[in-house]
Design a protein around this motif. Structure first.
Motif, PDB file in Angstrom:
ATOM      1  N   ALA A   1      -6.775   5.467 -15.669  1.00 25.48           N
ATOM      2  CA  ALA A   1      -7.952   5.240 -16.511  1.00 25.48           C
ATOM      3  C   ALA A   1      -7.779   4.022 -17.406  1.00 25.48           C
ATOM      4  N   ASN A   2      -6.534   3.689 -17.765  1.00 28.53           N
ATOM      5  CA  ASN A   2      -6.306   2.653 -18.775  1.00 28.53           C
ATOM      6  C   ASN A   2      -6.940   1.298 -18.501  1.00 28.53           C
TER       7      ASN A   2
ATOM      8  N   PRO B   1      -3.362  10.486  -4.474  1.00 29.10           N
ATOM      9  CA  PRO B   1      -2.478   9.601  -5.256  1.00 29.10           C
ATOM     10  C   PRO B   1      -3.154   8.246  -5.450  1.00 29.10           C
ATOM     11  N   PRO B   2      -2.867   7.569  -6.577  1.00 30.07           N
ATOM     12  CA  PRO B   2      -3.511   6.272  -6.806  1.00 30.07           C
ATOM     13  C   PRO B   2      -3.057   5.223  -5.812  1.00 30.07           C
ATOM     14  N   VAL B   3      -3.910   4.235  -5.594  1.00 31.59           N
ATOM     15  CA  VAL B   3      -3.484   3.117  -4.762  1.00 31.59           C
ATOM     16  C   VAL B   3      -2.467   2.312  -5.566  1.00 31.59           C
ATOM     17  N   THR B   4      -1.457   1.813  -4.880  1.00 32.06           N
ATOM     18  CA  THR B   4      -0.389   1.103  -5.597  1.00 32.06           C
ATOM     19  C   THR B   4       0.008  -0.142  -4.834  1.00 32.06           C
ATOM     20  N   GLY B   5       1.018  -0.810  -5.348  1.00 33.82           N
ATOM     21  CA  GLY B   5       1.509  -2.002  -4.689  1.00 33.82           C
ATOM     22  C   GLY B   5       0.907  -3.243  -5.311  1.00 33.82           C
ATOM     23  N   ASN B   6       1.398  -4.380  -4.848  1.00 32.65           N
ATOM     24  CA  ASN B   6       0.912  -5.644  -5.391  1.00 32.65           C
ATOM     25  C   ASN B   6      -0.296  -6.105  -4.595  1.00 32.65           C
ATOM     26  N   VAL B   7      -1.483  -5.658  -4.975  1.00 32.53           N
ATOM     27  CA  VAL B   7      -2.669  -6.112  -4.264  1.00 32.53           C
ATOM     28  C   VAL B   7      -3.167  -7.411  -4.908  1.00 32.53           C
ATOM     29  N   ALA B   8      -3.860  -8.199  -4.097  1.00 29.09           N
ATOM     30  CA  ALA B   8      -4.466  -9.437  -4.608  1.00 29.09           C
ATOM     31  C   ALA B   8      -5.900  -9.136  -4.995  1.00 29.09           C
TER      32      ALA B   8
ATOM     33  N   ALA C   1     -14.499   1.296  -1.399  1.00 26.54           N
ATOM     34  CA  ALA C   1     -13.865   1.127  -0.087  1.00 26.54           C
ATOM     35  C   ALA C   1     -12.872  -0.025  -0.099  1.00 26.54           C
ATOM     36  N   THR C   2     -11.957  -0.017  -1.073  1.00 20.91           N
ATOM     37  CA  THR C   2     -10.925  -1.049  -1.174  1.00 20.91           C
ATOM     38  C   THR C   2      -9.594  -0.390  -1.522  1.00 20.91           C
ATOM     39  N   ASN C   3      -8.565  -1.207  -1.649  1.00 24.79           N
ATOM     40  CA  ASN C   3      -7.269  -0.709  -2.116  1.00 24.79           C
ATOM     41  C   ASN C   3      -6.958  -1.203  -3.521  1.00 24.79           C
ATOM     42  N   GLN C   4      -7.995  -1.608  -4.265  1.00 23.86           N
ATOM     43  CA  GLN C   4      -7.790  -2.091  -5.629  1.00 23.86           C
ATOM     44  C   GLN C   4      -7.638  -0.906  -6.590  1.00 23.86           C
ATOM     45  N   ARG C   5      -6.864  -1.130  -7.655  1.00 23.29           N
ATOM     46  CA  ARG C   5      -6.754  -0.087  -8.671  1.00 23.29           C
ATOM     47  C   ARG C   5      -8.138   0.149  -9.285  1.00 23.29           C
ATOM     48  N   VAL C   6      -8.360   1.293  -9.837  1.00 19.84           N
ATOM     49  CA  VAL C   6      -9.640   1.752 -10.401  1.00 19.84           C
ATOM     50  C   VAL C   6     -10.693   1.903  -9.295  1.00 19.84           C
ATOM     51  N   TRP C   7     -11.077   0.781  -8.632  1.00 20.36           N
ATOM     52  CA  TRP C   7     -12.113   0.860  -7.601  1.00 20.36           C
ATOM     53  C   TRP C   7     -11.697   1.832  -6.496  1.00 20.36           C
ATOM     54  N   GLY C   8     -10.472   1.668  -6.004  1.00 15.34           N
ATOM     55  CA  GLY C   8     -10.012   2.457  -4.862  1.00 15.34           C
ATOM     56  C   GLY C   8      -9.507   3.834  -5.266  1.00 15.34           C
ATOM     57  N   ASP C   9      -9.478   4.105  -6.563  1.00 15.28           N
ATOM     58  CA  ASP C   9      -8.942   5.378  -7.039  1.00 15.28           C
ATOM     59  C   ASP C   9     -10.006   6.453  -7.220  1.00 15.28           C
ATOM     60  N   ASN C  10     -11.248   6.172  -6.819  1.00 13.71           N
ATOM     61  CA  ASN C  10     -12.307   7.188  -6.949  1.00 13.71           C
ATOM     62  C   ASN C  10     -13.341   6.928  -5.873  1.00 13.71           C
ATOM     63  N   THR C  11     -14.267   7.873  -5.728  1.00 15.88           N
ATOM     64  CA  THR C  11     -15.335   7.679  -4.737  1.00 15.88           C
ATOM     65  C   THR C  11     -16.710   7.988  -5.347  1.00 15.88           C
ATOM     66  N   ILE C  12     -16.867   7.775  -6.661  1.00 16.17           N
ATOM     67  CA  ILE C  12     -18.170   8.107  -7.252  1.00 16.17           C
ATOM     68  C   ILE C  12     -18.905   6.886  -7.817  1.00 16.17           C
TER      69      ILE C  12
END
Lengths: 300, 275
Positions: A237-238, A2-9, A163-174
């Motif tokens: 992806a957006n 599942p994608p990382v979610t929430g209000n990250v900074a 290796a973060t909880n940011q959207r896009v960055w944390g949503d894949n490992t490639i």
């Protein structure tokens, strides 16, 4: 996943870091290509090795400055390597920022050694037989170790974002794989650019580099599409492919930075003698666009 | 013995005494007087200078309206993503099992900001990362944190985490058994077995909530950064090795083919085979 979610900074990693990723990638790619040329190619390829070594060190020095400038407390940059709480070296193999600091150090040392050996060769410094060390066993050992560092260094930046909880960055490992592909491709482009400007485009070394780059570009295209596919599968992806970043990614990276050089390599007379130069410049711009789009995708 | 917070959102009245007490004790600067237009929330978010944030969630549904309030804070995760990535060792686990950023060690690289799944950490005006210390200095002197001390309704409770969890679970039972239908959905976010925070081992500062986590800006599945380190780095190294192999094979070519005008089709075929 599942994608990382929430209000990250967002970490405010902007221009210093974008340029660091871009220039560090070129340094890693150029050094790797130089080392491989040293280890596997004949003497005709010696200029490739020399150019790769000569650009790696200045680039990595700039990288160090960029990273220090990005810090909130720049004078504490050495805390990356030394834990002042425990008074021991600071090393976390599970944290890319931590082991990446050591990779930068190790890669910097190898780049420095190869740079000095190359200078000795070019200047013909005969004391201790220095002018022959670079092309000899000493140079090859440094090249082999440096090539390993280059591969890790050229890819850890992707792992750092993953290796973060940011959207896009944390949503894949490639991103590690994508960034080393971009590093190799831009590293080759940088060497081709210098080689073609200095010696004309028709030499055997340029042809070999173009073939290596064709492979790197093909791998990078596959990885880029895989990244977009993976992000789309979790509905994330957006941020990367829509809006102005989408223009940067599709137009700047895929079209101008990957597909255009590919076509130009395969049709090397398209723009006459300057075709390889144009292909190399486009490749470099595409690499910059890739780093920009991915870094900004989670921070806008 | 782990110390932490139990924040019971059903008791919060939105007075912001916790925000003020936190700023006063920790000598944090004001954030200005901007009018957000978002309910009574002019604080906005947790930051390097705001370590408590009272949320005001207005909900309107079929003529019914309700106002959810919740004092947000650093969760002092049992497995903290910020502490895990911190390259300088500035972020430590204290003797109270809290997560503390040593201000004299942090160099402001901001990796912890990228890693935190809750958006708790930001830089302060000095450029270093800061967040709730769970009043480390007060704890060392036997005092409770300033926010919990000031909370007039005991929405913020400080204590041993085990005791707080037991108390919170009893509170959930009470709420669910009450006649008020709004309380039927009461649950704990951040305790073992909550279905949300397993990947980070739960939270030492947990919340009692009435609506789903996303309504309070909380993630469904907070994760550790290290989950991605090995796959991403390994993928990078393998890709690098593959590209190195391709380049090495290209370099072995003796240059038999000098026909640069051979046409695209020929070149493509040759390239594929050689690579």
């Amino acid at each position: 996943m599942p994608p990382v979610t929430g209000n990250v900074a967002d970490p405010h990693w902007y221009w210093w870091i974008i340029f660091y990723f871009f220039l560090g990638g070129i340094a890693a790619g150029a050094y790797l290509i130089a080392a491989l040329s040293d280890l596997f190619a004949d003497r005709a390829n010696r200029p490739v090795a020399r150019i790769g070594y000569l650009i790696a060190l200045p680039l990595i020095a700039v990288c160090g400055v960029l990273l220090i400038l990005d810090l909130g407390e720049p004078l504490r940059f050495w805390h990356m390597l030394w834990n002042v709480t425990t008074n021991r070296p600071s090393f976390k193999y599970w944290s890319p920022m931590s082991y990446g600091s050591w990779l930068l150090t190790g890669f910097g040392i190898c780049s420095g050694l190869s740079f000095v050996l190359t200078l000795a060769e070019l200047r013909g410094i005969t004391r201790f037989g220095a002018h022959r060390l670079g092309a000899g066993i000493v140079g090859k050992v440094v090249a082999a170790i440096g090539a390993l560092f280059a591969i890790f260094f050229g890819s850890y930046t992707g792992a750092l974002l993953n290796a973060t909880n940011q959207r896009v960055w944390g949503d894949n490992t490639i991103l590690g794989a994508l960034f080393i592909a971009s590093a190799v491709s831009t590293g080759i482009a940088a060497i081709v650019l210098i080689l073609a400007l200095r010696r004309g485009h028709d030499g055997l070394p340029v042809q070999r580099l173009e073939r290596a780059d064709i492979f790197a570009i093909a791998v990078e295209i596959v990885l880029l599409l895989a990244l977009v596919g993976l992000l789309a599968s979790v509905g994330r992806a957006n941020p990367l492919i829509a809006g102005s970043l989408g223009v940067v990614l599709w137009g700047g990276t895929l079209l101008l930075g990957l597909l255009a050089p590919l076509v130009l390599y395969l049709r090397p007379r398209t723009f006459g003698a300057v075709t390889p130069v144009i292909a190399a410049v486009l490749g470099l711009l595409g690499g910059f666009a890739l780093r920009y789009a991915i870094i900004m995708s989670s921070q806008v | 013995m782990a110390k932490g917070f139990f924040t019971d959102s059903t008791l919060c009245i939105g007075c912001k005494a916790c925000e003020v007490a936190c700023k006063q004790w920790n000598r944090l600067p004001a954030d200005g007087y901007a009018l957000s237009g978002n309910s009574y929330d002019n604080t906005g978010w947790l930051s390097g200078t705001t370590w408590r944030h009272v949320q005001f969630v207005e909900q309107f549904d079929a003529g019914q309206a309700r106002w959810l309030m919740n004092s947000d804070v650093c969760k002092h995760c049992v497995q903290a993503a910020c502490l895990e990535v911190c390259p300088t060792g500035a972020i430590i686990r204290t003797e109270f099992d809290t997560v503390y950023i040593q201000p004299d060690v942090c160099n402001g690289c901001r990796d912890c900001i990228a890693a935190c799944p809750f958006g708790v950490i930001e830089t302060n005006p000095d450029g270093i990362a800061q967040k709730c210390t769970l009043c480390y200095d007060r704890l060392q002197n036997g005092l409770e944190p300033a926010c919990a001390k000031s909370c007039p309704t005991e929405s913020i409770q400080f204590g041993e985490v085990d005791e707080l969890v037991a108390r919170a679970q009893a509170r959930v039972q009470t709420l669910r058994a009450s006649a008020n239908p709004a309380y039927k959905s009461a649950y704990l976010y951040g305790v073992p077995g909550d279905g949300y925070t397993e990947e980070i081992g739960g939270l030492n500062a947990f919340h009692l909530l009435l609506d789903t986590p996303d309504k309070y800006g909380l993630p469904e599945r907070p994760k550790l950064g290290s989950r991605a380190t090995v796959p991403s780095q390994l993928g990078g190294v393998l890709t690098g090795a593959l590209l190195a192999l391709g380049a090495a094979i290209s370099f072995r070519n003796r240059g038999a083919r000098h026909d640069r005008d051979g046409g695209a089709a020929t070149t493509t075929t040759t390239t594929t085979r050689e690579v």
